[in-house]
Design a protein around this motif. Structure first.
Motif, mmCIF file in Angstrom:
data_model
loop_
_atom_site.group_PDB
_atom_site.id
_atom_site.type_symbol
_atom_site.label_atom_id
_atom_site.label_comp_id
_atom_site.label_asym_id
_atom_site.label_seq_id
_atom_site.Cartn_x
_atom_site.Cartn_y
_atom_site.Cartn_z
ATOM 1 N N ASP A 133 0.596 -1.325 0.085
ATOM 2 C CA ASP A 133 -0.070 0.029 0.357
ATOM 3 C C ASP A 133 1.018 0.989 0.086
ATOM 4 O O ASP A 133 2.302 0.889 0.483
ATOM 5 N N ARG B 142 -1.458 5.024 -7.170
ATOM 6 C CA ARG B 142 -1.315 3.878 -5.618
ATOM 7 C C ARG B 142 -1.134 2.731 -6.793
ATOM 8 O O ARG B 142 -1.083 1.731 -6.164
ATOM 9 N N ASN C 87 0.699 5.547 0.727
ATOM 10 C CA ASN C 87 -0.049 6.646 1.057
ATOM 11 C C ASN C 87 0.127 8.133 -0.899
ATOM 12 O O ASN C 87 0.185 7.760 -1.191
ATOM 13 N N GLU D 235 2.551 8.915 -3.932
ATOM 14 C CA GLU D 235 1.703 8.963 -5.161
ATOM 15 C C GLU D 235 2.472 10.095 -5.742
ATOM 16 O O GLU D 235 2.999 10.559 -7.025
ATOM 17 N N ARG E 190 1.607 -0.389 -6.051
ATOM 18 C CA ARG E 190 1.756 -1.419 -6.088
ATOM 19 C C ARG E 190 2.450 -2.636 -6.287
ATOM 20 O O ARG E 190 2.356 -4.478 -6.372
#
Length: 638
Positions: free
Chosen positions: A165, A178, A167, A171, A182
């Protein structure tokens, strides 16, 4: 405190239930009908347990139970029926009852236990709901911190290194959304030019270098913590971009370097000014006596005359070094005027060509409409010649040398130069020579520093002093093997006529019997001045300081035509002497002597044609020319 509602249309049974269920920690609400039960429930707050008879006189107990459950979802209902049957059990389940009992109740202890268990169930249900609420709130809080953090946060699988993950800050930092992050491993974010290092729990403000989606690298600081979810281990990696901090630190180091350089130059300048002052007095004596010697030599003694001329020539070369020291200390007498740099460059064309030699390919690019600057033309010429010669020395086998001028409007102060925002004129001297490394570049303006086998090391230091004295600055760009470019920034001048110090006349006419008071604390120079002036037709009154000269002038009495005084003397300065003596001698002319001077002093004292200043060392001809111009073609005085 538990609240229990008992509903039964038979008063006796209602009273029995009350007596058996009444105990400490319970509040009992009694209702004899369906209507009363619903009213009591509405008036009450939370109800934990409702003991409801199935058959009521004004309605169905099942309906009362349903409405109670709808109004108060936490309430647990125990249905009371006249007889036990499968239908009763089914109906109890349908309304969501906790249990049911039959009348007549034979075991009130069992009833009490059922009520207590129902109360406990309600408490557990409420506690669970509160816990879930806190968990939801906590999760929302942590998610909010995660989402709104200004630092990039990455959740990295400890085993695989995959990013689980990221936040919004991540980004923005890495230039990827995101979902794209990942699909990457943490190692994919590292700058390939640095040694890869996996994040380890406990890392705090660890330096690193990452790269964005476009491949651009940037410095970071990492903080790593460990997180376990079920059977998986994660690394919580906080990434902070420290590019601005590094830039600020670099600027701070550069400013400190500039400050150290300025302090060093200031200290050397003070030393150079002091040396130049003392040396000027010695040179003035050497020049004066050499000229007197040459004047008294017989015409036919060529050998001795040649030796005397050699002394004068060497003294004049020493004067040039002294001038450089004065420029370095920013205490040289200036002759500033509003002028065009383009004209200075154009006027030096032939001289530059001779100075740099035939192997150098000289080209000029002068901007049209160049703004004027306020500077000393001779000093600007010295700056250009020194830079050109320095460029020539960097190209022993020859090469290109370009000189360019331009107008520059700085919207904000440059980070690498001590200049304010404003309009400037630039003079750029660029060569194709060997260039310099950072160590040499940082020291080139230091006095006496040189990379050449011969030379004084004062050339570029003099350039630095001249430019700074004119309110400008110099930018140096150079790399080994790529040549060097020196760009001089000078502030644009307003179109106005600034007063220029008058050039000394070449002729040296004799005096006409005028009286001159000489005040000089250097004995040898004072004696020489007395001989020169007396030998040129002047009456001389001398003193080794201002107080002694004033006393001698007043003791002799009579008219004093001119005061020749050193500016800096013990007991009484030249300026103080001039002020004191001018009260006794209205119309007296003043000629100050100095080995160095500040512009402020010149502006304060040279206010009219009666006061001038001559800079040491000077020749006899220069001194006599000054005197004659101040005194004018006056008749001899008694």
């Amino acid at each position: 405190m538990a609240t229990i509602l008992i509903v039964d249309d038979e008063p006796v049974i209602l009273d029995v239930f009350r007596r058996f269920l009444e105990s400490e920690g319970r509040t009992l609400l009694l209702a004899g009908s369906a209507r009363e039960a619903l009213a009591r429930a509405e008036e009450a707050g939370d109800i934990d347990v409702a003991l409801v008879d199935k058959n009521l006189g004004d309605g169905s107990g099942l309906e009362v139970a349903r409405r109670l459950k709808a109004a108060k979802p936490d309430v647990e209902v125990i249905l009371v029926t006249g007889y036990a049957s499968l239908d009763s059990a089914i109906q109890a389940v349908q309304i969501g009852a906790y249990d049911y009992v039959t009348k007549p109740v034979s075991d009130y202890d069992a009833l009490n236990l059922k009520v207590e268990n129902a109360v406990e169930k309600v408490r557990m249900k409420r506690s669970q709901r509160e816990l879930v609420g806190r968990l939801v709130e906590s999760e929302a809080l942590h998610r909010g911190v995660f989402e709104t953090s200004s630092d990039a946060i990455l959740l990295v699988d400890a085993e695989s290194g995959l990013i689980d993950d990221a936040n919004p800050a991540a980004e923005r930092l890495y230039g990827r959304d995101r979902d794209a992050l990942r699909r990457l491993r943490f190692a994919d974010l590292l700058d390939p030019e640095v040694e890869p290092e996996e994040p380890r729990p406990g890392m705090r403000s660890a330096p690193g270098r990452h790269r964005r989606a476009d491949g651009a690298g940037f410095p970071v600081e990492l903080t790593v913590d460990e997180l376990r979810l079920h059977d998986r281990a994660f690394r919580v990696v906080s990434v902070r971009d420290v590019s601005e901090r590094e830039r600020a630190e670099s600027q701070r180091r550069e400013l400190e370097q500039n400050l150290r350089q300025a302090q060093k130059m200031e200290a050397v300048g003070r030393l150079a000014g002091g040396v130049a002052h003392d040396f000027s007095n010695v040179l003035a004596v050497i020049l004066g006596y050499s000229e007197l010697l040459m004047r008294d030599l017989p015409e036919g003694d060529a050998r001795v005359r040649e030796s005397a001329e050699g002394i004068v020539e060497a003294a004049h070369r020493a004067v040039g070094v002294t001038r450089q020291l004065l420029t370095l200390s920013r205490k040289k007498l200036l002759r500033p005027e509003v002028l065009s740099i383009n004209k200075v460059v154009a006027d030096l064309g032939k001289l530059l060509s001779r100075a740099i030699g035939e192997r150098i390919e000289l080209s000029t690019r002068l901007q049209d409409g160049i703004w004027p600057v306020l500077a000393d033309a001779d000093q600007l010429a010295q700056v250009l010649i020194n830079l050109a010669v320095n460029a020539r020395d960097a190209m022993p086998a020859g090469g290109p040398l370009s000189i360019a001028t331009a107008n520059v409007d700085l919207a904000e102060p440059p980070r690498d130069l001590p200049l304010a925002a404003g309009r400037y004129v630039t003079l750029t001297v660029k060569d194709g020579g060997c260039g310099m490394d950072e160590d040499v570049r940082s020291r080139i303006f230091e006095p006496f520093f040189t990379t050449k086998e011969t030379g004084t090391g004062l050339g570029l230091a003099t350039v630095y002093g001249i430019v700074r004295q004119a309110g400008g600055a110099i930018r140096v760009e150079s790399r080994p093997g790529e040549g060097s470019a020196f760009t001089v920034f000078l502030p644009m001048a307003q179109e106005r006529g600034d007063r220029v110090v008058v050039q000394v006349a070449a002729s040296a006419p004799r005096g006409l019997g005028e009286t001159v008071v000489v005040a000089e604390d250097e004995d040898a120079l004072r004696t020489l001045l007395g001989r020169v002036l007396a030998g040129s037709g002047y009456h001389v009154i001398a003193g080794r300081n201002g107080a002694e000269a004033l006393e001698a002038a007043r003791k002799r009495g009579g008219r004093v035509d001119l005061l020749l005084a050193d500016l800096v003397m013990p007991r009484m300065s030249g300026a103080e002497l001039a002020e004191a003596l001018s009260g006794d001698q209205p119309g007296m002319k003043v000629l100050f002597m100095t080995g160095h001077t500040d512009d402020a002093l010149v502006q304060d004292r040279l206010v009219d044609g009666d006061v001038e200043l001559i800079q040491k060392p000077f020749t006899s001809e220069a001194l006599l020319g000054h005197l004659r111009r101040l005194l004018g073609p006056a008749k001899a005085t008694a």
